[in-house]
Write an enzyme that holds these catalytic residues in place. Structure first.
Site, PDB file in Angstrom:
ATOM      1  N   ASP A  20       0.826  -1.213   0.000  1.00  0.00           N
ATOM      2  CA  ASP A  20       0.000   0.000   0.000  1.00  0.00           C
ATOM      3  C   ASP A  20       0.859   1.261   0.000  1.00  0.00           C
ATOM      4  O   ASP A  20       1.962   1.267   0.536  1.00  0.00           O
ATOM      5  CB  ASP A  20      -0.925  -0.029   1.230  1.00  0.00           C
ATOM      6  CG  ASP A  20      -2.080   0.954   1.090  1.00  0.00           C
ATOM      7  OD1 ASP A  20      -2.431   1.317  -0.051  1.00  0.00           O
ATOM      8  OD2 ASP A  20      -2.633   1.353   2.131  1.00  0.00           O
ATOM      9  N   HIS A  37       2.131   3.303  -9.093  1.00  0.00           N
ATOM     10  CA  HIS A  37       1.924   1.869  -9.336  1.00  0.00           C
ATOM     11  C   HIS A  37       3.066   1.291 -10.177  1.00  0.00           C
ATOM     12  O   HIS A  37       3.499   0.159  -9.956  1.00  0.00           O
ATOM     13  CB  HIS A  37       0.584   1.637 -10.042  1.00  0.00           C
ATOM     14  CG  HIS A  37      -0.600   2.019  -9.211  1.00  0.00           C
ATOM     15  ND1 HIS A  37      -0.724   1.666  -7.885  1.00  0.00           N
ATOM     16  CD2 HIS A  37      -1.720   2.736  -9.504  1.00  0.00           C
ATOM     17  CE1 HIS A  37      -1.866   2.143  -7.409  1.00  0.00           C
ATOM     18  NE2 HIS A  37      -2.483   2.806  -8.361  1.00  0.00           N
ATOM     19  N   LEU A 131      10.982 -20.048  -5.399  1.00  0.00           N
ATOM     20  CA  LEU A 131       9.996 -19.267  -4.639  1.00  0.00           C
ATOM     21  C   LEU A 131       8.622 -19.285  -5.313  1.00  0.00           C
ATOM     22  O   LEU A 131       8.506 -19.024  -6.513  1.00  0.00           O
ATOM     23  CB  LEU A 131      10.502 -17.818  -4.546  1.00  0.00           C
ATOM     24  CG  LEU A 131       9.601 -16.801  -3.849  1.00  0.00           C
ATOM     25  CD1 LEU A 131       9.476 -17.078  -2.353  1.00  0.00           C
ATOM     26  CD2 LEU A 131      10.121 -15.384  -4.082  1.00  0.00           C
TER      27      LEU A 131
HETATM   28  C1  IPE Z   1      -5.421  -2.786  -0.189  1.00  0.00           C
HETATM   29  O1  IPE Z   1      -5.110  -1.443  -0.330  1.00  0.00           O
HETATM   30  C2  IPE Z   1      -5.421  -3.470  -1.519  1.00  0.00           C
HETATM   31  C3  IPE Z   1      -4.133  -3.595  -2.195  1.00  0.00           C
HETATM   32  C4  IPE Z   1      -2.979  -3.231  -1.725  1.00  0.00           C
HETATM   33  C5  IPE Z   1      -4.191  -4.229  -3.477  1.00  0.00           C
HETATM   34  P1  IPE Z   1      -6.235  -0.340  -0.438  1.00  0.00           P
HETATM   35  O2  IPE Z   1      -5.522   0.971  -0.527  1.00  0.00           O
HETATM   36  O3  IPE Z   1      -7.170  -0.662  -1.533  1.00  0.00           O
HETATM   37  O4  IPE Z   1      -7.000  -0.505   0.938  1.00  0.00           O
HETATM   38  P2  IPE Z   1      -7.850   0.540   1.790  1.00  0.00           P
HETATM   39  O5  IPE Z   1      -8.824   1.175   0.838  1.00  0.00           O
HETATM   40  O6  IPE Z   1      -6.889   1.545   2.336  1.00  0.00           O
HETATM   41  O7  IPE Z   1      -8.474  -0.272   2.857  1.00  0.00           O
HETATM   42  C1  IPE Z   2      -1.741   0.181  -3.259  1.00  0.00           C
HETATM   43  O1  IPE Z   2      -1.472   1.546  -3.310  1.00  0.00           O
HETATM   44  C2  IPE Z   2      -1.835  -0.432  -4.628  1.00  0.00           C
HETATM   45  C3  IPE Z   2      -3.190  -0.836  -5.014  1.00  0.00           C
HETATM   46  C4  IPE Z   2      -4.239  -0.823  -4.237  1.00  0.00           C
HETATM   47  C5  IPE Z   2      -3.330  -1.296  -6.370  1.00  0.00           C
HETATM   48  P1  IPE Z   2      -2.651   2.582  -3.285  1.00  0.00           P
HETATM   49  O2  IPE Z   2      -3.040   2.888  -4.701  1.00  0.00           O
HETATM   50  O3  IPE Z   2      -3.767   2.129  -2.435  1.00  0.00           O
HETATM   51  O4  IPE Z   2      -1.937   3.840  -2.670  1.00  0.00           O
HETATM   52  P2  IPE Z   2      -2.543   4.853  -1.625  1.00  0.00           P
HETATM   53  O5  IPE Z   2      -3.003   4.064  -0.452  1.00  0.00           O
HETATM   54  O6  IPE Z   2      -3.669   5.570  -2.301  1.00  0.00           O
HETATM   55  O7  IPE Z   2      -1.406   5.754  -1.301  1.00  0.00           O
HETATM   56 MG    MG Z   3      -4.146   2.364  -0.465  1.00  0.00          MG
END
Ligand code: IPE
Ligand code: IPE
Ligand code: MG
Length: 246
Positions: A20, A37, A131
């Site tokens: 995240d 990303h 892995l």
């Molecule tokens: C969780 O992150 C999903 C992934 C990392 C793929 P999110 O950013 O979507 O989760 P929330 O919205 O903070 O719970």
């Molecule tokens: C996690 O990073 C990746 C995915 C959920 C695909 P985020 O896109 O949720 O990044 P933040 O949380 O908005 O910074």
């Molecule tokens: Mg996020």
């Protein structure tokens, strides 16, 4: 490539990561979220390398949750496109290092192109023995439990035969032991519908580090923290471990 006895050295067999913070990492740089990303994808490859080096056997990464469809259309399509880019850029390299790729999640909702790309990644690495990397994609922990029940019922498993072990065989990660270490980057302290069933006894580790900044050093810090944990699984301390409550 693996160390002689990673477990003895306190290295988890199975690491599960909620990657995240990509969006916030990009925003800090006044860039669109998809830029984060893209960097995040490079981080995954580095983390795979480092897990191999440390002797981890299973790595499971949360790449797209069943709730991520709520995001703006351009971000969702950008993420789908990154799957295609990532596989064409890294599949050969990962395969040559013995990585075996699995995909966990509901594939019925993703496009044919993405489905095909995941299929190719799995097929291409099917016989590898290094892995195990599982990409949780359009994955939700609740979806996983429901699909396992559905498949068990379809197989004719009788209600009284539906034990925890029996249901585990139908869960998306049936080939893997439960995760030992759960890592979430990005500062949020929640599971966000990741491996609800499988995380029952995982050690939880949260860091503010945003995913694109997560590196070998950060991963080693998580492993060091894990090595200090006293895992009791509901039992009592045996004296063998040297946990913080020793
Ligand atoms: C969780 O992150 C999903 C992934 C990392 C793929 P999110 O950013 O979507 O989760 P929330 O919205 O903070 O719970
Ligand atoms: C996690 O990073 C990746 C995915 C959920 C695909 P985020 O896109 O949720 O990044 P933040 O949380 O908005 O910074
Ligand atoms: Mg996020």
């Amino acid at each position: 490539m693996a160390l002689a006895s990673p477990e003895a050295a306190g290295v988890p067999r199975h690491v599960a990561i909620v990657m995240d913070g990509n969006g916030r990492w990009a925003r800090k740089r006044f860039m669109p979220r998809i830029f984060g990303h893209k960097y995040g994808m490079e981080t995954v490859v580095r983390v795979i390398d480092h897990c191999q080096k440390r002797g981890v056997e299973y790595l499971t990464v949360y790449a797209f949750s069943s709730e991520n469809w709520k995001r703006p259309e351009d971000e969702v399509s950008g993420l789908m496109n990154l799957v295609l880019v990532g596989i064409s850029k890294y599949l050969a390299k990962l395969a040559s290092r013995g990585v075996r790729i699995h995909v966990a999640g509901d594939r019925s909702k993703v496009s044919e192109r993405v489905r095909q790309a995941w299929h190719e990644a799995e097929e291409h690495t099917r016989h590898n023995t290094g892995l195990h990397v599982t990409v949780a994609f359009n994955y939700g922990g609740r979806w996983d439990i429901v699909q396992a029940c559905q498949r068990a019922l379809a197989d004719g498993v009788a209600p009284e035969a539906l034990s925890e072990e029996a249901l585990s065989r139908y869960m998306a990660l049936s080939y893997a032991p439960d995760p030992d270490l759960f890592i979430r980057t990005g500062g949020e302290v929640r599971i966000s519908n990741f491996l609800l069933w499988q995380l029952a006894y995982a050690e939880l580790y949260f860091t503010d580090c945003l995913w694109p900044d997560f590196d070998e050093h950060e991963l080693d810090q998580a492993f060091a923290d894990y090595a200090r944990r006293d895992r009791r699984f509901g039992g009592v301390k045996t004296g063998a471990a040297s946990g913080p409550s020793a």
